[in-house]
Every structure is written in structure tokens, then in C-alpha cells.
Design a protein around this motif. Sequence first.
Motif, PDB file in Angstrom:
ATOM      1  N   MET A   1       0.825  -1.207   0.000  1.00 45.22           N
ATOM      2  CA  MET A   1       0.000   0.000   0.000  1.00 45.22           C
ATOM      3  C   MET A   1       0.859   1.257   0.000  1.00 45.22           C
ATOM      4  N   LYS A   2       1.927   1.277   0.834  1.00 47.93           N
ATOM      5  CA  LYS A   2       2.741   2.475   0.967  1.00 47.93           C
ATOM      6  C   LYS A   2       3.606   2.688  -0.275  1.00 47.93           C
ATOM      7  N   ALA A   3       3.823   3.972  -0.617  1.00 47.77           N
ATOM      8  CA  ALA A   3       4.712   4.324  -1.718  1.00 47.77           C
ATOM      9  C   ALA A   3       5.670   5.398  -1.225  1.00 47.77           C
ATOM     10  N   MET A   4       6.942   5.322  -1.658  1.00 44.23           N
ATOM     11  CA  MET A   4       7.936   6.304  -1.266  1.00 44.23           C
ATOM     12  C   MET A   4       7.684   7.605  -2.020  1.00 44.23           C
ATOM     13  N   LYS A   5       8.274   8.708  -1.511  1.00 42.34           N
ATOM     14  CA  LYS A   5       8.051  10.014  -2.128  1.00 42.34           C
ATOM     15  C   LYS A   5       8.481  10.016  -3.595  1.00 42.34           C
ATOM     16  N   THR A   6       9.676   9.469  -3.897  1.00 42.94           N
ATOM     17  CA  THR A   6      10.132   9.450  -5.290  1.00 42.94           C
ATOM     18  C   THR A   6       9.238   8.576  -6.162  1.00 42.94           C
ATOM     19  N   ASP A   7       8.680   7.532  -5.576  1.00 41.86           N
ATOM     20  CA  ASP A   7       7.751   6.680  -6.320  1.00 41.86           C
ATOM     21  C   ASP A   7       6.489   7.458  -6.675  1.00 41.86           C
ATOM     22  N   TYR A   8       6.014   8.279  -5.721  1.00 40.99           N
ATOM     23  CA  TYR A   8       4.838   9.105  -6.017  1.00 40.99           C
ATOM     24  C   TYR A   8       5.118  10.093  -7.143  1.00 40.99           C
ATOM     25  N   ILE A   9       6.298  10.697  -7.157  1.00 39.13           N
ATOM     26  CA  ILE A   9       6.621  11.645  -8.215  1.00 39.13           C
ATOM     27  C   ILE A   9       6.614  10.934  -9.568  1.00 39.13           C
ATOM     28  N   ARG A  10       7.196   9.741  -9.609  1.00 41.29           N
ATOM     29  CA  ARG A  10       7.180   8.957 -10.854  1.00 41.29           C
ATOM     30  C   ARG A  10       5.757   8.628 -11.279  1.00 41.29           C
ATOM     31  N   ARG A  11       4.945   8.211 -10.322  1.00 38.41           N
ATOM     32  CA  ARG A  11       3.554   7.861 -10.639  1.00 38.41           C
ATOM     33  C   ARG A  11       2.782   9.073 -11.169  1.00 38.41           C
ATOM     34  N   ILE A  12       2.986  10.226 -10.536  1.00 39.13           N
ATOM     35  CA  ILE A  12       2.273  11.440 -10.955  1.00 39.13           C
ATOM     36  C   ILE A  12       2.704  11.863 -12.354  1.00 39.13           C
ATOM     37  N   LEU A  13       4.004  11.878 -12.608  1.00 43.00           N
ATOM     38  CA  LEU A  13       4.518  12.319 -13.906  1.00 43.00           C
ATOM     39  C   LEU A  13       4.087  11.392 -15.039  1.00 43.00           C
ATOM     40  N   SER A  14       3.871  10.127 -14.719  1.00 40.38           N
ATOM     41  CA  SER A  14       3.511   9.160 -15.766  1.00 40.38           C
ATOM     42  C   SER A  14       2.012   8.857 -15.811  1.00 40.38           C
ATOM     43  N   ALA A  15       1.218   9.509 -14.957  1.00 40.20           N
ATOM     44  CA  ALA A  15      -0.224   9.216 -14.905  1.00 40.20           C
ATOM     45  C   ALA A  15      -0.911   9.647 -16.205  1.00 40.20           C
ATOM     46  N   PRO A  16      -1.568   8.725 -16.907  1.00 44.29           N
ATOM     47  CA  PRO A  16      -2.192   9.040 -18.197  1.00 44.29           C
ATOM     48  C   PRO A  16      -3.611   9.609 -18.041  1.00 44.29           C
ATOM     49  N   VAL A  17      -3.758  10.571 -17.143  1.00 42.69           N
ATOM     50  CA  VAL A  17      -5.106  11.043 -16.796  1.00 42.69           C
ATOM     51  C   VAL A  17      -5.786  11.793 -17.927  1.00 42.69           C
ATOM     52  N   TYR A  18      -4.997  12.324 -18.885  1.00 43.06           N
ATOM     53  CA  TYR A  18      -5.608  13.184 -19.900  1.00 43.06           C
ATOM     54  C   TYR A  18      -6.326  12.416 -21.001  1.00 43.06           C
ATOM     55  N   ASP A  19      -6.358  11.087 -20.874  1.00 42.60           N
ATOM     56  CA  ASP A  19      -7.239  10.311 -21.739  1.00 42.60           C
ATOM     57  C   ASP A  19      -8.698  10.506 -21.329  1.00 42.60           C
ATOM     58  N   ALA A  20      -8.898  10.947 -20.078  1.00 47.10           N
ATOM     59  CA  ALA A  20     -10.265  11.141 -19.572  1.00 47.10           C
ATOM     60  C   ALA A  20     -10.485  12.527 -18.991  1.00 47.10           C
ATOM     61  N   ALA A  21      -9.463  13.078 -18.341  1.00 50.84           N
ATOM     62  CA  ALA A  21      -9.566  14.401 -17.718  1.00 50.84           C
ATOM     63  C   ALA A  21      -9.043  15.473 -18.675  1.00 50.84           C
ATOM     64  N   VAL A  22      -9.216  16.720 -18.283  1.00 51.79           N
ATOM     65  CA  VAL A  22      -8.682  17.840 -19.062  1.00 51.79           C
ATOM     66  C   VAL A  22      -7.769  18.671 -18.168  1.00 51.79           C
ATOM     67  N   GLU A  23      -6.857  19.390 -18.783  1.00 55.20           N
ATOM     68  CA  GLU A  23      -6.023  20.326 -18.036  1.00 55.20           C
ATOM     69  C   GLU A  23      -6.864  21.573 -17.764  1.00 55.20           C
ATOM     70  N   THR A  24      -7.098  21.861 -16.511  1.00 58.87           N
ATOM     71  CA  THR A  24      -7.993  22.969 -16.160  1.00 58.87           C
ATOM     72  C   THR A  24      -7.226  24.270 -15.990  1.00 58.87           C
ATOM     73  N   PRO A  25      -7.871  25.396 -16.263  1.00 63.90           N
ATOM     74  CA  PRO A  25      -7.194  26.687 -16.173  1.00 63.90           C
ATOM     75  C   PRO A  25      -6.986  27.151 -14.734  1.00 63.90           C
ATOM     76  N   ILE A  26      -6.096  28.107 -14.588  1.00 63.44           N
ATOM     77  CA  ILE A  26      -5.898  28.810 -13.323  1.00 63.44           C
ATOM     78  C   ILE A  26      -6.381  30.240 -13.541  1.00 63.44           C
ATOM     79  N   ASP A  27      -7.458  30.611 -12.904  1.00 68.37           N
ATOM     80  CA  ASP A  27      -8.071  31.923 -13.104  1.00 68.37           C
ATOM     81  C   ASP A  27      -7.605  32.924 -12.057  1.00 68.37           C
TER      82      ASP A  27
END
Length: 507
Positions: A1-27
Amino acid sequence: MKAMKTDYIRRILSAPVYDAAVETPIDNAPFLSERLGNRILIKREDLQPVHSFKIRGAYNKMVQLTANERNRGVIAASAGNHAQGVALAAGKLGIDATIVMPVTTPGIKVESVKKLGGRVILHGDTFNEAYNKAAELMAEKDLTFIHPYDDPDVIAGQGTVAMEILSRSAESPDAVFVPVGGGGLLAGMSVYIKFLNPRIKVFGVEAEDSACLKAALDVGERVKLDEVGIFADGVAVNMIGEETFRVIRENIDGVITVTTDEICAAIKDIYDDTRSITEPAGALAVAGLKKYVDENSVENKTLLAVNSGANINFDRLRHISERTEIGEKREAIFAVEIPEEPGSFKRFCTALKKRNITEFNYRYADKRKALVFVGIQLENPREGRKLIRETLEEQNYVVDDLSDDEIAKIHIRHMVGGRAPEVENEKLFSFAFPERPGALMNFLNGLGQNWNISLFHYRNHGAAYGRVLAGLQVDDSEMKDVRNYLSRLGYGYREISDNRAYSLFLK
């Protein structure tokens, strides 16, 4: 279950979320920026296809399932946002999805899940009951469970919000404010931000009546809350997640709690600057940002708040509007005793020195004096209620400040109409009713046949639970029987017979 900090960074950078989500603006939030003396930015996760950030974590988890896990189908428990994320992700990936939702879930959210292809099972009045049912079905049918927050892949998916903030902003913010319920969004964002730029402060923001993270941080371990407020239903969680707590406690600079009134004021602030309406949970971060600025005298900083979602029932807006002015410290509520004689109202208005009266509730009850329920507009939010109270007391008015009295704001302001001297042994209770067919009759069938109901006030606010104020004629010797009955009934309740507003206007 646990993930190290560097593992989380790798997971976040490689997450293919934009197949379903969109990049939202900063207003930019120009009105709020000018008022607070800082540059205020809002990350618009309400603009996701399901109007919530939840699609990121749900898709990131489901896209990484094995072929066997996909073929078995998935199951989730949710009262709305996570359910829509799972249903949308399942549709894109061709996975059969079952979502267990509380019976109290607003119809608009249930229909949204169905339109996205999810199979909906309605069970129980609360998220915990739905969660337990989902766990039962998971074991029975060998389904794959998609947790709403306590999973490394879900956490990493939510962390892509922070990735967008740091990679797309012209300048890095000085502080980021993130709403927190179970902790998935805060865990993912905080681990990414602190790894790339430790200078940036990260704050979690909770509703004060569901502050499970603050409770856990205070004692150094996860704590299960006995009661959870349901106004900000998107973060109404009674215990922070195990993995999310581990990550959060290592990466945040603090947690801020906000009131219902402060959340309502933040909803209006977001509307004024973006012309969009957020759900209560979605406005938490802005409410926390404002509180942080006020309490720490922050100036000339760049502060960013995450607007996490906009799945709100339209009929909740009436209640939100009523609470906004108090949350913004632009209105105060008082009980004031004035003489029962011609011209007394005019003299009272004169005593207020041109301040606007926003509400005035009164009914004749006594030949000598009148007790009025009055809302008064504050010219300057910083002047506070104390100055008005002192101004009136200097002119010999008897004043009670009810601005922080929840019963006064939800119920009493709609009930001022005189006392009932013939009513004996009245006990006052506040109830949380599940908003589902038959809930009221279930309550009345037993209670009304055994004890006389002498007072009753209910108003639909469009939430999963309605708030009810009820007076019962109960002899002291019968109180044990009443409490036993109410416990069996299963509705959340409190006896509040000593409430100040009730004593002033109705007792």
C-alpha cells in the motif's frame, strides 16, 4: 500500500489522466485579490468533464488494472463525485462498473452516473453504509474495488493537479490551499509540491464539523469522529485515510478549519470572480485562504486555492445565500428588547446610526416590551458585532448576539411568532433527517403517538440530510424512554432545550 516520495513523483509524472480528464485553467480572482491585498488564483477543477477532480484518480487507478481485474468488473462506493469519475473511466476503458450510493444521494447525481454507464445500487442513508455494502458485493461477486482516496494510484492521479500548477504558472504561488475529506487530493498535491519546490506552503482546509485530519494531527494518529457535519457533503468523512494521512503529515504546513458561514461566503466570492457556482466542498480552499490571510495579516503574496468541484443541487442555493452575509462578516444577528409602544422601531433604527437592517422579525407578546429578531448590515467587516452591541447597550437596549447560534440561523429566524405559555414540559431537539421518501413518517409514527409534538420546523436545503427542530412534551421521568426510542430510530439528534434563541423567542 505504501509508496515512497520518489515513487509518487514517478507515478504522478507518468499518470495518463488526460485520456479522460482535461487540463484545467488557473483563473485570476481580481475582486478577491483587491479585497485581500494579495494576488489570488483559483484552480478550476470544477471544469472537468464530471465537474470534479475525482476523474483524475479514478481513471489513473482503473487504466492500470490487469486484464483479469478489468474482466471481473469494478465496484465503488460514493455519494456523487467519485461515482461519476468511476463511471466515466469505466465507459472509456470498457469496464463493467457498479456504484453503491446512499439512498439520500440527490437524484441529479444518480442520473449522471447512470448516463455515464454506471450500474447504480442505492443502499443506506450514509456513505459508510454504502461503503459496507460495496465491500460485501466485492467479496460476493469477486469485483475490483476502486477506493475514493486511500490508494497510491488514486493519490497519484489527484497529484496531477499540482503538476499542472507548477508547470503552467508564470510564477510559483507562495502558498496553495487544498480541500480535504479523505485526503487523496491533498496527499497527491502536497507530495509533488514539496518535492519540486519546498518553499511553497501547502495547507489543507476542512469543514470544522468534519475535521478528521486536524483531529488526527492533534494526537498523532488517525481518529474516527463520532459525528460528521453534512453541509460540505463532498468532504464529509469521519476518518482520514491511512495512506493519505501518512503522506499528508510529512508534506503540509498546516490545516485550517472553516465554518458553514465561511464556506457560503466563499461560494459567493468564487461566483463574483468567475461567474461559476461551486459546491460547498469546492469552496473550502477559498474559505481557508481568506481565513489564513485574515489571521496572519498576509500581504502582497500569490495564493492559490483549488476549486475542487461544482456538483451542487440548485435548491441548495437558497440556504447558501442566507448564510453568505454572516460568513463574510457583513451581517450580524441579534435578539433585542425594545419598548412595546408607538415609535419604538423608529428610535431603534435611529440608534443604529444609519446601518441597514436586513431582517426584522417580531410578534406582539407583551404590553411592556417587545423582543425582536434583527439582522444588521455591517458597514465594515472589521468593525465586528461588538461595536453594534455596545452602541445599542449604551442606549439601554438589552441585546443578545445570535450570529454564531446555528439553531437561530437555521430555524428560529423563520419561526418568530410568539410563545406558547400553555405548553408544559417542552424539550427541544435538533435532528438530522435523511432526505428520502418515508423518513418523516417513520419519525412521526412512533414519536407522535407517544409524546405530543409541540413545535416543529423543517426546511429543505437540497442536501442529503434535512435539519429538523422539534419540541416534545416530555415529563422528566420519561426522558430515558425518549432517548431509547430516538436511538433505535437511528437519526442523528441532540437535545438543545437550553438554546439561547429558543429561550428568548419560543419557550
